[in-house]
Design a protein around this motif. Structure first.
Motif, short mmCIF file in Angstrom:
data_model
loop_
_atom_site.label_atom_id
_atom_site.label_comp_id
_atom_site.label_asym_id
_atom_site.label_seq_id
_atom_site.Cartn_x
_atom_site.Cartn_y
_atom_site.Cartn_z
N GLU A 119 36.80 26.98 30.37
CA GLU A 119 36.28 26.68 31.70
C GLU A 119 35.05 27.55 32.00
OE1 GLU A 119 39.23 26.93 34.72
OE2 GLU A 119 40.49 25.36 33.86
N SER A 120 35.06 28.79 31.50
CA SER A 120 33.93 29.69 31.73
C SER A 120 32.81 29.49 30.71
CB SER A 120 34.39 31.15 31.68
OG SER A 120 35.35 31.41 32.67
N PHE A 121 33.19 29.14 29.48
CA PHE A 121 32.21 28.96 28.41
C PHE A 121 32.44 27.61 27.71
CE2 PHE A 121 32.83 33.48 29.06
CZ PHE A 121 31.53 33.98 29.07
N PRO A 122 32.14 26.51 28.41
CA PRO A 122 32.45 25.18 27.86
C PRO A 122 31.69 24.83 26.59
CG PRO A 122 31.08 25.00 29.84
CD PRO A 122 31.51 26.43 29.74
N GLN A 123 30.53 25.47 26.37
CA GLN A 123 29.72 25.11 25.20
C GLN A 123 29.93 26.06 24.03
OE1 GLN A 123 25.67 23.47 26.09
NE2 GLN A 123 26.02 24.39 28.09
N TYR A 124 30.87 26.99 24.18
CA TYR A 124 31.15 27.91 23.09
C TYR A 124 31.94 27.22 21.97
CZ TYR A 124 29.68 32.76 23.63
OH TYR A 124 28.96 33.92 23.63
N ALA A 125 31.55 27.52 20.73
CA ALA A 125 32.31 27.05 19.56
C ALA A 125 33.39 28.08 19.26
CB ALA A 125 31.39 26.87 18.37
N ILE A 126 34.65 27.65 19.25
CA ILE A 126 35.77 28.56 19.02
C ILE A 126 36.44 28.23 17.70
CG2 ILE A 126 38.02 29.32 19.89
CD1 ILE A 126 37.06 28.57 22.69
N SER A 127 36.68 29.24 16.89
CA SER A 127 37.44 29.06 15.65
C SER A 127 38.57 30.07 15.62
CB SER A 127 36.54 29.22 14.42
OG SER A 127 36.02 30.53 14.35
N ILE A 128 39.69 29.67 15.04
CA ILE A 128 40.88 30.52 15.00
C ILE A 128 41.35 30.67 13.56
CG2 ILE A 128 43.27 30.78 15.78
CD1 ILE A 128 42.50 28.91 18.14
N GLU A 129 41.56 31.93 13.16
CA GLU A 129 42.08 32.21 11.81
C GLU A 129 43.44 32.88 11.96
OE1 GLU A 129 40.92 34.78 7.82
OE2 GLU A 129 39.34 33.78 8.97
N PRO A 130 44.52 32.12 11.70
CA PRO A 130 45.86 32.71 11.84
C PRO A 130 46.12 33.74 10.75
CG PRO A 130 45.93 30.29 11.70
CD PRO A 130 44.58 30.74 11.26
N GLY A 131 46.87 34.77 11.11
CA GLY A 131 47.23 35.78 10.12
C GLY A 131 47.94 36.95 10.77
N ASP A 132 48.70 37.68 9.98
CA ASP A 132 49.36 38.89 10.46
C ASP A 132 48.31 39.95 10.74
OD1 ASP A 132 51.64 40.57 10.98
OD2 ASP A 132 51.21 41.57 9.07
N ALA A 133 48.73 41.05 11.37
CA ALA A 133 47.79 42.11 11.75
C ALA A 133 46.95 42.58 10.56
CB ALA A 133 48.55 43.29 12.36
N LEU A 134 47.58 42.76 9.40
CA LEU A 134 46.84 43.21 8.22
C LEU A 134 45.81 42.17 7.78
CD1 LEU A 134 49.60 44.88 5.99
CD2 LEU A 134 47.68 46.00 7.14
N GLU A 135 46.16 40.90 7.89
CA GLU A 135 45.22 39.84 7.52
C GLU A 135 44.06 39.78 8.52
OE1 GLU A 135 48.05 36.58 5.31
OE2 GLU A 135 48.33 36.88 7.47
N CYS A 136 44.34 40.06 9.78
CA CYS A 136 43.28 40.11 10.79
C CYS A 136 42.32 41.26 10.50
CB CYS A 136 43.88 40.28 12.19
SG CYS A 136 44.68 38.79 12.84
N GLU A 137 42.88 42.41 10.09
CA GLU A 137 42.03 43.55 9.75
C GLU A 137 41.11 43.20 8.58
OE1 GLU A 137 44.41 47.05 9.06
OE2 GLU A 137 45.74 46.55 10.74
#
Length: 303
Positions: A119-137
């Motif tokens: 709603e605040s950033f309608p034109q933003y491209a969002i991507s999500i990479e699932p993973g545990d904390a270590l994978e996020c690091e």
């Protein structure tokens, strides 16, 4: 010949091909005629062949010049597109947000956060990479994500951590399990149970294992899964004891299809938050994301 071509020389060459005149090309480029002439001589020396034929005041392209023009126009077009794309990033509401998050947060926290974010950033491209904390690091180290929504990193000083909430892991059992009726747990019974736990590679599993090792126990894990929903369903069926945070199963606990019991006198707590490279200054969009995560998780510490 293997060195990249000088873009200023290419720009002058394209303009010269377009105007067929050193005088006109110099005027369009805001350069002197001698500067354009010198630039073309340097370009011909660089590519190793003649690009232009001078017919009086008129300039004609050689066969090599025509071939270079074909490629140079594409190069200049790509440069214009690149510049326009970068300019768009500087405009309000344009950009991207790459998020790394645990499967748990992705399912139970992120949907509400992203709904507000869009709603605040309608034109933003969002991507999500699932993973545990270590994978996020690891994803942060490899520049695959900008921010991570997960458990607090273990001894990682290069990350800045924005705390959101603290939860407590509890035993979850079926209402038909003997522990549910007794409302208490004998320490001697804990190692004898079968368990349905979150996958062994996760930070949560390591925390559970460490907790019971300090208690002098080893759990008999029969089933390990990467889905909290699957764990809850198997526990309901009486196939084992789960160890989960109550905010993951508030409806089931309230309706009585799962019963929550403490692990022992000593509590096992986890800290959740958003983290990123310490040297990375958060953009307005990233700061908004952190704020929305904080708002969405306000009540989770009390579950």
């Amino acid at each position: 010949m293997n060195n990249p071509l000088d873009t200023r020389q290419l720009r002058a060459f394209v303009m010269l091909a377009k105007t067929a005149s050193f005088t006109l090309a110099a005027k369009e480029l805001n350069l002197s005629q001698s500067a354009v002439s010198h630039s073309m001589k340097a370009l011909e020396t660089d590519v190793g062949c003649r690009l232009l034929d001078r017919m009086g005041k008129k300039v004609l392209l050689t066969q090599a010049g025509e071939q270079l023009l074909h490629h140079a126009e594409k190069i200049m077009q790509e440069m214009s597109i690149t510049r326009a794309s970068l300019e768009q990033l500087g405009k309000w509401g344009k950009g991207r947000l790459r998020i790394g998050t645990s499967a748990t947060a992705c399912q139970y926290i992120l949907p509400a956060v992203l709904r507000e974010f869009k709603e605040s950033f309608p034109q933003y491209a969002i991507s999500i990479e699932p993973g545990d904390a270590l994978e996020c690091e690891e994803a942060l180290r490899n520049n695959r994500i900008d921010v991570a929504l997960a458990l607090e990193p273990e001894k990682e000083e290069q990350f800045a951590f924005h705390p959101l909430f603290t939860d407590e892991l509890l035993f979850l059992v079926s209402p038909l399990h003997p522990w549910a009726a007794a409302k208490s747990i004998s320490r001697s019974e804990i190692p004898k149970q079968s368990y349905v736990l979150y996958n062994k590679k996760s930070q949560t599993f390591r925390m559970v294992e460490k907790y019971f090792r300090h208690e002098g126990m080893v759990l008999n894990t029969v089933i390990e899964l990467g889905s909290m929903e699957a764990i809850k369903e198997l526990v309901k069926l009486g196939l084992g004891v789960g160890i989960l945070a109550p905010w993951i199963a508030p409806r089931e606990i309230e309706e009585g299809s799962l019963v929550a019991l403490p692990l022992g006198k000593k509590k096992l707590k986890r800290n959740w938050g958003v983290f990123h490279w310490r040297r990375h200054r958060l953009s307005l969009a990233e700061e908004t994301f952190v704020g929305l995560c904080r708002s969405a998780t306000e009540g989770l510490s009390r579950h």
